[in-house]
Design a protein around this motif. Structure first.
Motif, PDB file in Angstrom:
ATOM      1  N   ASP A  38       0.824  -1.203   0.000  1.00 37.45           N
ATOM      2  CA  ASP A  38       0.000   0.000   0.000  1.00 37.45           C
ATOM      3  C   ASP A  38       0.864   1.261   0.000  1.00 37.45           C
ATOM      4  OD1 ASP A  38      -3.028   0.319   0.158  1.00 37.45           O
ATOM      5  OD2 ASP A  38      -2.324   1.894   1.513  1.00 37.45           O
ATOM      6  N   LYS A  41       2.485   1.650  -3.716  1.00 42.17           N
ATOM      7  CA  LYS A  41       1.619   1.645  -4.896  1.00 42.17           C
ATOM      8  C   LYS A  41       1.691   2.905  -5.745  1.00 42.17           C
ATOM      9  CE  LYS A  41      -2.456   3.324  -2.496  1.00 42.17           C
ATOM     10  NZ  LYS A  41      -2.746   3.035  -1.131  1.00 42.17           N
ATOM     11  N   THR A  51       2.871  -6.857  -6.855  1.00 45.17           N
ATOM     12  CA  THR A  51       1.774  -7.333  -6.011  1.00 45.17           C
ATOM     13  C   THR A  51       1.656  -8.845  -6.088  1.00 45.17           C
ATOM     14  OG1 THR A  51       0.588  -5.273  -6.485  1.00 45.17           O
ATOM     15  CG2 THR A  51      -0.676  -7.052  -5.489  1.00 45.17           C
ATOM     16  N   LEU A  76      -6.783  -4.883  -2.329  1.00 45.18           N
ATOM     17  CA  LEU A  76      -5.614  -4.761  -3.206  1.00 45.18           C
ATOM     18  C   LEU A  76      -4.963  -6.131  -3.391  1.00 45.18           C
ATOM     19  CD1 LEU A  76      -3.637  -2.830  -4.734  1.00 45.18           C
ATOM     20  CD2 LEU A  76      -2.324  -2.698  -2.620  1.00 45.18           C
ATOM     21  N   ALA A 118      -6.316   2.879  -5.092  1.00 45.27           N
ATOM     22  CA  ALA A 118      -5.442   1.837  -5.647  1.00 45.27           C
ATOM     23  C   ALA A 118      -6.136   0.486  -5.770  1.00 45.27           C
ATOM     24  CB  ALA A 118      -4.185   1.695  -4.791  1.00 45.27           C
TER      25      ALA A 118
END
Length: 230
Positions: A38, A41, A51, A76, A118
């Motif tokens: 996070d 990103k 990721t 995410l 995101a």
């Protein structure tokens, strides 16, 4: 023997939500929190492959640490589960799985509200893929219409990342209620776990049902993993 679920979070605030939801069950919850993705990103060289690699490594690690199942609470992370979960030797459940099931069973128009920009693209790809797959599996003669639209509630995610839980709750509650009033013919969905308390507040205060990942999580896991109540 008590089941152990490894919970993979991007933020520590999700721990209490999961603990509370699964308190009625005979289950051990082991929490793994990694805010790194996070934080990265917005980097210029950040890409989805990063990721994938990190989520894959962490899922394998959690499974190695004697988990009977894994719950991924970050949207995410959950967005890349389709490819990564198949390589893990235990069941992997995304936080939005119960929500996807709910939408499949109740066709209509949905507004998916987000606070974290995101997570929008990956989540919407996952949602639309799941709904499309459902249509193919059912081989329906009549087209079932499920329309989805993503909306960002701006200026809110920074609050939760700074630990301002009350400010976040208030701002997200206001945003969700405004969306429900703005789109009365749509079902509003709080797409992220961190938004679940706000969704519950709006539902309690107004009587307007706001779907959230938490609302049906316990019942979904009870069935999926054969959890036993205390």
């Amino acid at each position: 023997m008590m089941m152990t679920i490894g919970c993979f979070h991007a933020h520590y605030s999700n721990i209490a939500l999961i603990e509370e939801a699964l308190a009625p069950y005979e289950v051990e919850l082991v929490h793994y929190v990694d805010p790194g993705l996070d934080r990265l990103k917005h980097d210029a060289d950040f890409c989805e492959a990063v990721t994938h690699e990190k989520v894959s490594q962490t899922l394998q690690w959690i499974a190695h640490c004697h988990a009977d199942a894994i719950l991924v609470t970050c949207t995410l992370f959950a967005a890349v589960l389709e490819q990564e979960a198949q390589h893990v030797p235990v069941p992997v459940i995304g936080i939005d799985d119960p929500l996807l099931q709910e939408m499949q069973q109740n066709p209509g128009k949905y507004i998916l509200a987000f606070t974290n920009p995101a997570t929008i693209e990956g989540t919407m790809v996952r949602v639309n893929l799941a709904l499309q797959q459902d249509d193919e599996d059912e081989q329906r003669h009549e087209a079932v219409t499920i329309k989805t639209e993503a909306v960002l509630i701006p200026g809110t995610f920074e609050l939760i990342m700074r630990g301002e839980k009350e400010g976040y709750l208030t701002a997200v509650s206001t945003g969700l209620q405004q969306l429900a009033e703005q789109f009365p013919d749509n079902t509003v969905v709080a797409a992220q776990l961190s938004m679940a308390p706000a969704a519950a507040r709006v539902t309690a205060d107004t009587g307007i049902t706001i779907y959230s990942p938490l609302a049906r999580l316990a019942a979904y896991l009870e069935k999926k993993l054969s959890l036993k109540r205390c």
